[in-house]
Design a protein around this motif. Structure first.
Motif, short mmCIF file in Angstrom:
data_model
loop_
_atom_site.label_atom_id
_atom_site.label_comp_id
_atom_site.label_asym_id
_atom_site.label_seq_id
_atom_site.Cartn_x
_atom_site.Cartn_y
_atom_site.Cartn_z
N LYS A 69 1.05 -0.96 -0.06
CA LYS A 69 0.22 0.19 0.32
C LYS A 69 0.93 1.70 -0.37
O LYS A 69 0.76 2.80 -1.17
CB LYS A 69 -1.06 0.10 1.29
N GLN A 70 2.00 0.95 1.19
CA GLN A 70 2.66 2.20 0.94
C GLN A 70 3.98 2.59 -0.47
O GLN A 70 3.26 3.95 -1.24
CB GLN A 70 3.85 2.06 2.25
N LEU B 222 2.18 1.24 -3.35
CA LEU B 222 1.14 2.12 -4.19
C LEU B 222 1.29 3.83 -3.96
O LEU B 222 0.87 4.16 -4.63
CB LEU B 222 -0.05 1.84 -3.64
N ALA B 223 1.48 3.84 -2.36
CA ALA B 223 0.41 5.82 -1.96
C ALA B 223 1.71 6.76 -3.06
O ALA B 223 1.68 6.93 -3.99
CB ALA B 223 0.78 5.78 -1.29
N LEU C 155 1.75 6.78 -6.46
CA LEU C 155 0.53 7.76 -7.17
C LEU C 155 1.17 9.46 -6.43
O LEU C 155 1.14 10.32 -7.50
CB LEU C 155 -1.10 7.62 -6.61
N LEU C 156 1.91 9.27 -6.05
CA LEU C 156 2.40 10.81 -5.28
C LEU C 156 3.55 11.10 -6.05
O LEU C 156 3.45 11.74 -6.63
CB LEU C 156 3.22 10.58 -4.17
N TRP D 3 1.68 10.37 -10.75
CA TRP D 3 -0.06 11.32 -10.66
C TRP D 3 -0.49 11.97 -12.00
O TRP D 3 -1.69 11.25 -12.74
CB TRP D 3 -0.50 11.23 -9.21
N ILE E 234 -0.23 11.61 1.13
CA ILE E 234 -1.01 10.76 0.91
C ILE E 234 -0.16 9.54 1.95
O ILE E 234 0.76 8.95 1.88
CB ILE E 234 -0.69 10.60 -1.43
N ALA F 237 -4.68 6.46 -0.38
CA ALA F 237 -4.21 6.06 -1.62
C ALA F 237 -5.17 5.58 -1.50
O ALA F 237 -5.38 4.75 -3.14
CB ALA F 237 -2.47 5.14 -1.18
#
Lengths: 390, 386
Positions: free
Chosen positions: A2-3, A5-6, A9-10, A13, B5, B10
């Motif tokens: 998840k991290q 993924l974050a 995205l950060l 994006w 985030i 996320a």
């Protein structure tokens, strides 16, 4: 996971968003194409030119034997950048993928329409922020007026006529921003690139002059605003000396690449462009003027009709301008985008009063204004900005 | 995003992204008929707003669990609102345009142009109004008189005429031929030439005009009369009659009046059927059919006026002409064989070359040989110059 993924995205994006906009932009234009032929009349003019370039070893034939019977006409060097660009893209694309001409002519205008996202993103990012830039990119790609003129199977010149000014303006404002920080090698390179793109734009469309006017008006407006603040004319001019030098390089490149081919025409048409197009329907001539019968040139517009045609996004632009002017009044910021939006709004407004079809020229400033408005709202809600004047 | 985030935002961002992609892809899986149907639009709105509601519930729960801050909650809500605005104002309208825009070219034109490409000499000029010029050069690959890039162009020819300057020659129906003589040449506007060939009732004038557009050494020239020219008659008549000395009303425009059938009702005591073609609130053409013959009238308020001429196809499939020189309304009615559409033309248009070519398939013409028609939309003629 998840991290990770974050983190993706950060960092990515913007690219993800732009790819989605371009893919959907092209997909929507291509969807449900069900005919064995192209969409419009002028499509075939450009399609024939593209085919002629390919079959004539990469150059348009010297004569156009099918036009103006019985003699045909000589082809003179003209604003043919688009057909050459399309023909060479096709040749490479065909060599790489084996795609046939008809399939290419379906895809190409759709792709040009979708790729409007890229210069729009860089333009607005340079003048405001990334969020506004991404949203403006989405709004321009899915603008209904632009959509109608960049559909699959309609390889008219609209796509290139829409994307080229955005490229020139994006490059110009990037150049302007770099030159504002001082005169560097990067300033010269960017000025050269902007000049090249402006020359390519000249070779694309006879109405090229509006971009020269935007750039020139913008720089003049900056100097005048500085003058009103300082009341010193020479100081005001000197404080923009790198931007003026950059502008001079851009115009010099334009003239260098166009005057030897077209003579004084690039200079004359730039100066007279905004005034001459209003005479397009004049009948005080020896022979009939067919333009009086061209439907899309006929109907003049008024403010009410312009608003009706554009709909809600017109008010997004107005609200955006109100916010920007408020912010400028309070903190002297966003002057560049305000000047650009005002110039880009007033010009098409006058043109649209002459002929309502020019509402398409509002598409870019409206996309920019809407993107900025929504970005500002997001900045306020996310806590990035504390007040309207930030 | 510039905002921080964390793993929750996320995950939420991925859910929102998945929702957005689904909504966009779902809408694109349609056709013009589907996307415009009420049922589909209701289903789509349901998916759009139900998805948004689910996301709002999810982020509200996260806010209640203190996983989200107020700023994050508000940011997601604003993003959703922007997305909904985008879908409704931009995306759906774009899809409708893309799926329903259609084409200017039709199957009839496509087949006609391919037929020309395969069945005429390469040097054969195809003359018609300028609009389909690019179609003809692009698909049929045949020369044209003019096209969308040369509507205003002229033709200059050598002449033995010693006159100099502008000369205006009048022809029938107020047609003006603007001729510019200079140094042994004469220049004419292509638009006026083609306008003249459509508007004149003088076949010889049309042939003489077209002869100048024939390719040297080529014995073929074709002419297309197409249905779109009915609506454009106001322009080709205008250009044919255009005269630079008549400012500000340079030319005169004439229109074909196209009127769809409003309804038909039997008149039992007369054993007749009345067909009504209304074109204004108090004005309509009324056709009385009795014993397989039709008599045309113009009804204004409650008064009936006789119409001078009419062409129609009777119940046996025979073409019939009706004429009453004493009629009040001068002009001709042309009735299509299905009787769904009536076309009224003024005396200036009734004998024009276009009327004779398109509505009567060249009947009575000597030099314009009917070749082929495609769906009643495109009619091709070969022009014989002998």
């Amino acid at each position: 996971m998840k991290q990770k993924l974050a983190s993706i995205l950060l960092r990515r994006w913007v690219i993800i968003a732009l790819i989605l906009i371009i893919v959907f932009g092209a997909y929507v234009r291509l969807v449900d194409y069900r005919w064995p032929y192209l969409r419009n009349i002028d499509s075939y003019n450009f399609a024939r030119d593209i085919e002629d370039i390919i079959s004539n070893h990469g150059a348009l034939p010297a004569r156009n034997e099918l036009a103006q019977a019985p003699f045909g006409v000589d082809r003179v060097i003209s604003q043919d950048f688009y057909v050459y660009f399309a023909a060479y893209v096709y040749m490479f694309y065909h060599a790489a993928t084996g795609t046939e001409m008809f399939q290419f002519l379906l895809l190409f205008p759709a792709l040009l329409g979708a790729l409007l996202a890229v210069p729009m993103y860089f333009l607005v990012k340079t003048l405001y922020d990334k969020k506004a830039a991404v949203m403006a990119a989405a709004f321009i790609v899915f603008d209904t007026a632009i959509m109608a003129r960049t559909l699959a199977g309609d390889p008219d010149s609209d796509g290139i006529v829409l994307i080229m000014p955005l490229i020139v303006l994006a490059l110009y404002f990037m150049t302007y921003k770099i030159s504002s920080a001082g005169f560097t090698k990067k300033t010269i390179i960017m000025s050269l690139l902007t000049g090249l793109s402006l020359a390519a734009w000249y070779y694309t469309w006879s109405g090229y002059w509006f971009v020269v006017w935007i750039i020139t008006s913008f720089l003049l407006a900056k100097i005048v605003i500085r003058f009103f603040g300082t009341k010193k004319i020479m100081y005001s001019i000197r404080s923009f000396k790198t931007q003026i030098f950059s502008y001079a390089i851009i115009i010099a490149i334009l003239l260098l690449l166009t005057v030897p081919v077209f003579g004084a025409s690039p200079i004359v048409s730039t100066v007279t462009g905004p005034f001459s197009f209003q005479e397009i329907k004049s009948e005080a001539k020896t022979f009939p003027n067919v333009y009086v019968s061209v439907a899309e040139l006929q109907a003049p517009g008024d403010a009410k009709e312009i608003i009706n045609r554009i709909g809600m996004p017109f008010f997004f632009l107005v609200f955006s301008l109100i916010y920007l002017l408020y912010s400028f009044a309070k903190k002297r910021q966003h002057a560049d985008i305000i000047i650009l939006l005002l110039i880009w709004f007033v010009g098409p407004f006058i043109a649209t009063l002459a002929a309502i079809r020019f509402t398409i020229l509002f598409s870019a400033p409206i996309a920019i204004g809407t993107g900025i408005l929504f970005s500002k709202i997001l900045r306020l809600t996310s806590g990035e900005d504390k007040s309207m004047d930030d | 995003m510039e905002a921080k985030i964390n793993k929750y935002t996320a995950v939420m961002a991925v859910i929102v992204l998945a929702y957005a992609v689904f909504i966009l892809v779902f809408a694109a899986q349609t056709t013009c008929g589907v996307i415009q149907s009420q049922q589909w639009q209701e289903n789509y709105s349901l998916a759009l707003y139900a998805g948004a509601a689910v996301i709002i519930v999810l982020i509200s729960i996260m806010r209640a669990s203190k996983v989200f801050t107020n700023h994050e909650l508000m940011t997601f809500i604003v993003l959703l609102i922007i997305f909904l605005l985008f879908v409704n104002i931009y995306y759906m309208e774009s899809l409708k345009i893309s799926e329903c825009a259609g084409t200017v070219l039709s199957n009839n034109w496509w087949e006609a142009l391919n037929w020309i490409k395969n069945n005429t000499k390469e040097c054969a000029v195809v003359a018609t109004y300028w609009d389909p010029g690019h179609f003809i050069t692009g698909i049929a690959r045949r020369p044209v008189v003019f096209d969308g890039a040369s509507q205003g162009s002229t033709i200059t020819l050598p002449t033995n005429d010693t006159r100099n300057g502008i000369v205006i020659e009048p022809e029938d129906h107020g047609i003006s031929r603007v001729l510019f003589f200079k140094d042994g040449t004469v220049t004419r506007a292509r638009i006026q030439d083609i306008g003249t060939t459509l508007f004149t009732s003088n076949e010889s004038l049309a042939v003489k005009t077209l002869k100048d557009y024939k390719k040297p050494g080529c014995d073929e020239l074709y002419y297309i009369a197409s249905s779109d020219l009915i609506g454009k008659s106001q322009w080709w008549t205008y250009f044919a009659t255009w005269n630079p000395t008549n400012a500000p009303n340079y030319g005169k425009a004439y229109n074909y009046v196209i009127v769809p059938l409003e309804g038909a009702k039997p008149i039992l005591d007369q054993n007749a059927v009345a067909f009504m073609y209304r074109f204004a609130q108090n004005s309509a053409f009324v056709l009385y059919e009795v014993n397989n013959t039709i008599r045309p009238f113009l009804q204004q308020q409650n008064t009936l006026f006789k119409v001078e001429k009419m062409w129609y196809t009777d119940r046996n499939g025979e073409t019939k002409a009706y004429s009453d020189p004493t009629a009040d309304i001068k002009g001709t009615i042309w009735l299509d064989s299905s009787r769904q559409t009536l076309l009224f033309m003024t005396p200036e248009l009734e004998n024009s070359m276009f009327t004779r070519m398109f509505l009567f398939s060249g009947y009575g013409l000597k030099n314009f040989e009917f070749v082929k028609a495609w769906g009643g939309e495109v009619k091709l003629f070969k022009v014989n110059f002998d």
